[in-house]
Design a protein around this motif. Structure first.
Motif, mmCIF file in Angstrom:
data_model
loop_
_atom_site.group_PDB
_atom_site.id
_atom_site.type_symbol
_atom_site.label_atom_id
_atom_site.label_comp_id
_atom_site.label_asym_id
_atom_site.label_seq_id
_atom_site.Cartn_x
_atom_site.Cartn_y
_atom_site.Cartn_z
ATOM 1 N N ASP A 104 7.684 7.410 -4.767
ATOM 2 C CA ASP A 104 8.909 8.210 -4.745
ATOM 3 C C ASP A 104 9.739 7.987 -3.493
ATOM 4 O O ASP A 104 10.864 8.484 -3.396
ATOM 5 C CB ASP A 104 8.560 9.702 -4.859
ATOM 6 N N ILE A 105 9.214 7.248 -2.519
ATOM 7 C CA ILE A 105 9.923 6.995 -1.255
ATOM 8 C C ILE A 105 10.510 5.582 -1.292
ATOM 9 O O ILE A 105 9.938 4.657 -1.878
ATOM 10 C CB ILE A 105 8.965 7.176 -0.062
ATOM 11 N N HIS A 106 11.663 5.412 -0.655
ATOM 12 C CA HIS A 106 12.306 4.094 -0.592
ATOM 13 C C HIS A 106 11.666 3.274 0.524
ATOM 14 O O HIS A 106 11.648 3.694 1.686
ATOM 15 C CB HIS A 106 13.802 4.254 -0.316
ATOM 16 N N TRP A 107 11.145 2.110 0.168
ATOM 17 C CA TRP A 107 10.486 1.224 1.133
ATOM 18 C C TRP A 107 11.293 -0.066 1.264
ATOM 19 O O TRP A 107 11.729 -0.625 0.270
ATOM 20 C CB TRP A 107 9.057 0.909 0.679
ATOM 21 N N LEU A 108 11.432 -0.530 2.497
ATOM 22 C CA LEU A 108 12.280 -1.693 2.767
ATOM 23 C C LEU A 108 11.535 -2.674 3.663
ATOM 24 O O LEU A 108 11.069 -2.307 4.751
ATOM 25 C CB LEU A 108 13.567 -1.243 3.468
ATOM 26 N N GLU A 109 11.431 -3.919 3.220
ATOM 27 C CA GLU A 109 10.864 -4.965 4.064
ATOM 28 C C GLU A 109 11.975 -5.576 4.905
ATOM 29 O O GLU A 109 12.967 -6.083 4.365
ATOM 30 C CB GLU A 109 10.196 -6.043 3.213
ATOM 31 N N ALA A 110 11.826 -5.532 6.214
ATOM 32 C CA ALA A 110 12.873 -6.034 7.108
ATOM 33 C C ALA A 110 12.274 -6.334 8.478
ATOM 34 O O ALA A 110 11.247 -5.766 8.866
ATOM 35 C CB ALA A 110 13.994 -5.001 7.245
ATOM 36 N N ARG A 133 0.831 -1.198 0.000
ATOM 37 C CA ARG A 133 0.000 0.000 0.000
ATOM 38 C C ARG A 133 0.870 1.254 0.000
ATOM 39 O O ARG A 133 0.578 2.234 -0.707
ATOM 40 C CB ARG A 133 -0.937 -0.016 1.210
ATOM 41 N N ALA A 134 1.947 1.231 0.800
ATOM 42 C CA ALA A 134 2.840 2.393 0.868
ATOM 43 C C ALA A 134 3.456 2.681 -0.502
ATOM 44 O O ALA A 134 3.513 3.839 -0.936
ATOM 45 C CB ALA A 134 3.933 2.146 1.910
ATOM 46 N N ARG A 135 3.911 1.641 -1.184
ATOM 47 C CA ARG A 135 4.520 1.827 -2.514
ATOM 48 C C ARG A 135 3.501 2.342 -3.524
ATOM 49 O O ARG A 135 3.842 3.137 -4.408
ATOM 50 C CB ARG A 135 5.127 0.511 -3.001
ATOM 51 N N LEU A 136 2.276 1.892 -3.386
ATOM 52 C CA LEU A 136 1.224 2.344 -4.300
ATOM 53 C C LEU A 136 0.952 3.834 -4.122
ATOM 54 O O LEU A 136 0.819 4.584 -5.094
ATOM 55 C CB LEU A 136 -0.057 1.541 -4.037
ATOM 56 N N ASP A 137 0.882 4.276 -2.861
ATOM 57 C CA ASP A 137 0.558 5.676 -2.579
ATOM 58 C C ASP A 137 1.740 6.611 -2.794
ATOM 59 O O ASP A 137 1.560 7.756 -3.217
ATOM 60 C CB ASP A 137 0.061 5.814 -1.133
ATOM 61 N N ARG A 138 2.977 6.142 -2.455
ATOM 62 C CA ARG A 138 4.156 7.004 -2.542
ATOM 63 C C ARG A 138 5.320 6.271 -3.196
ATOM 64 O O ARG A 138 6.276 5.849 -2.535
ATOM 65 C CB ARG A 138 4.568 7.489 -1.133
#
Length: 253
Positions: free
Chosen positions: A77-83, A70-75
Motif C-alpha cells: 500500500d506504500i509507494h516505493w521508488l528505486e533511485a 521486500r518492502a513491496r512484499l510487506d507493504r
C-alpha cells in the motif's frame, strides 16, 4: 554499492528500528502532507512513518532493488521508488525527509545535506540518523585485519564520511529555523561475538566480504570473529555488549 540481503538485515530488526523510533519522536510536525523515507531499506522505518501519519503521501526511496522487493512484499500500500539517493529529487517538495541509517554511505556531506535541506517545503523537516562507528572495533577491524586479503580490501573506502556534530550545525543553522543535534551510544546485549558478526554482515561488513575472492572469505570472517571475540569480552553473564554510537539531527526549514 553492495548487494543487500533483507533477511540478514532484519535479523536484528528491533534493534535497528529503535533509533528510527527515537528520531521520529523528535520530529516537530503535526500533519505533514508529503513524507519521504530516504534510504528506506526493507521498509521497517517507513512503517513507523505510516503509523504516525496514515493520511500522508508516503514514499520510500532506496537504491537497492533487493530491499525494495521486500518492502513491496510487506507493504504493497506504500509507494516505493528505486533511485540513487545522491541525485534523487522529489516530484513534490516534502514536508519531511526522514533518513535513517543511510547517509553514512554517501560522500560529500557538506554538499549533500544542504541540498537535501533545500528540497523541503517551507516549514519542512530534515531528520537524520547515522551510525558514527568508523573507529569502533567492529569497523576498525574490518579495514585493518592483517592477512592475505589486505590488498583487496584497499578497494573499500578507508575514510569516515560522518562529520562531527558541530560541522552539521554550521552547514544548516544559517538556513534553518531550528537545528537539534544529539549523540547516543547504544549498548546492545548480544549472545556472543558471533552474533556481533551476524549483525554487521547485514550492513558494514558486506562491502568488505564482497571485495574478497570467494576463496578468502571464510578465513577472513574467522579472523574477524577472533578479533571481535577479544574486542568485546564476555560480561558477567557470558554475553557481550556491542557498543554502537549514532548521531541524530533534526533541522526545520
Amino acid at each position: 554499492m553492495p548487494v543487500w540481503d533483507d533477511r540478514q538485515y532484519l535479523k536484528f530488526a528491533d534493534e535497528r528500528t529503535r533509533p528510527a523510533r527515537e528520531l521520529l519522536a523528535r520530529v516537530p510536525l503535526e500533519a505533514p502532507a508529503e513524507v519521504v523515507d530516504l534510504g528506506c531499506g526493507p521498509g521497517n522505518s517507513t512503517a513507523l512513518l505510516h503509523e504516525r501519519w496514515p493520511q500522508a503521501r508516503l514514499t520510500g526511496v532506496d537504491s537497492s532493488p533487493e530491499m525494495l522487493a521486500r518492502a513491496r512484499l510487506d507493504r504493497p500500500d506504500i509507494h516505493w521508488l528505486e533511485a540513487d539517493i545522491a541525485s534523487w529529487t522529489p516530484a513534490r517538495a516534502p514536508d519531511l525527509i526522514f533518513a535513517n541509517a543511510v547517509l553514512q554511505w554517501l560522500p560529500d556531506h557538506p554538499a549533500l545535506l544542504p541540498r537535501l535541506f533545500g528540497l523541503l517545503a517551507p516549514g519542512g523537516v530534515l531528520a537524520i540518523q547515522m551510525p558514527d562507528n568508523f573507529d569502533e572495533p567492529s569497523h576498525a577491524w574490518m579495514r585493518n585485519l592483517p592477512g592475505p586479503w589486505s590488498e583487496a580490501l584497499q578497494t573499500v573506502r578507508q575514510g569516515p564520511r560522518v562529520l562531527q556534530a558541530g560541522h552539521y550545525y554550521d552547514l544548516l543553522a544559517p538556513h534553518a529555523r531550528s537545528v537539534e543535534l544529539w549523540h547516543t551510544r547504544y549498548e546492545h546485549v548480544m549472545a556472543d561475538a558471533a552474533a556481533i558478526v551476524d549483525w554487521v554482515k547485514g550492513t558494514g561488513l558486506r562491502p568488505y566480504l564482497e571485495a574478497l575472492p570467494a576463496s578468502q572469505r571464510a578465513a577472513y570472517e574467522a579472523a574477524y570473529l577472533a578479533a571481535l571475540d577479544t574486542a568485546y569480552p564476555p560480561r558477567s553473564d557470558g554475553r557481550r555488549l556491542f557498543s554502537f554510537p549514532r548521531i541524530f539531527l533534526v533541522a526545520r526549514r
